[in-house]
Write an enzyme that holds these catalytic residues in place. Structure first.
Site: not given
Ligand code: IMP
Length: 189
Positions: A40, A69-70, A144-145, A172
């Site tokens: 990444e 990616d978020a 999660f997250g 999103h």
């Molecule tokens: P990545 O896209 O996996 O890099 O996500 C980045 C961070 O944002 C991670 O720690 C995820 O746990 C958090 N994240 C991404 N999407 C969500 C979601 O839909 N809900 C809660 N946390 C999110």
């Protein structure tokens, strides 16, 4: 019958995969989970992280695939943690983010997602955004997250208090992924 095979989703996050599968299944698209040791890139743009990740994964797998990616962007923290969301979740955690927000009256935040699709002929990205607020304390056991502290606009519940179907009507990731599915199904009917 369409000639579409399974579409590979490269992610290390099982929750993300489940969310995507719940949306893909009813539209007749079957997904395959691939947990590559994903490189990444560090970047201040989630678009770039998503695109570079997808292109690198395609160079390893040589199969049509998507990478999502978020990030969570908090207004009173000038967009922090944004593209560093996973690092911040691992280090500060949810409680650490709530501590940073302790005296902030402005709780506005948004999640953004970028889904990038790659095959031999194209690299295409789709974005989705959901606005909302950071809760005063974590609520709910689902998701999660940052789900326990994110309340999407128009709702009283955090994402973690919703079931997957309800989160998928608002999130999103759902917006970006449904845009991708529209493209995918019209390109490969
Ligand atoms: P990545 O896209 O996996 O890099 O996500 C980045 C961070 O944002 C991670 O720690 C995820 O746990 C958090 N994240 C991404 N999407 C969500 C979601 O839909 N809900 C809660 N946390 C999110």
């Amino acid at each position: 019958m369409s000639g579409r095979g399974k579409l590979v989703v490269v992610t290390s996050n099982r929750h993300k995969f489940e969310e995507l599968e719940k949306m893909a299944d009813p539209r007749g698209v079957s997904l395959e989970f691939a947990n590559l040791t994903k490189i990444e890139v560090q970047s201040s743009s989630i678009q770039e992280i998503s695109r570079v990740g997808a292109v690198l994964a395609f160079s390893q797998l040589s199969k049509p695939l998507i990478v999502e990616d978020a990030g969570l962007f908090i207004e009173s923290l000038r967009g922090f943690p944004g593209p560093y969301s996973s690092y911040v979740l691992r280090t500060l955690g949810i409680e650490g983010v709530l501590d940073l927000m302790r005296d902030r009256a402005n709780r506005r935040a948004f999640f953004q997602s970028v889904v990038t699709y790659v095959d031999e002929e194209r690299v295409v990205s789709f974005t989705g955004k959901v606005e909302g607020e950071i809760a005063l304390s974590p609520k709910g056991g689902g998701g999660f997250g940052f789900d326990p502290i994110f309340i999407p606009k128009g709702s009283k519940l955090t994402f973690a208090e919703m079931d997957l179907l309800a989160k998928n009507l608002l999130s999103h990731r759902a917006i970006a992924f449904n845009r991708f599915l529209d493209f995918y199904l019209s390109t490969f009917p």
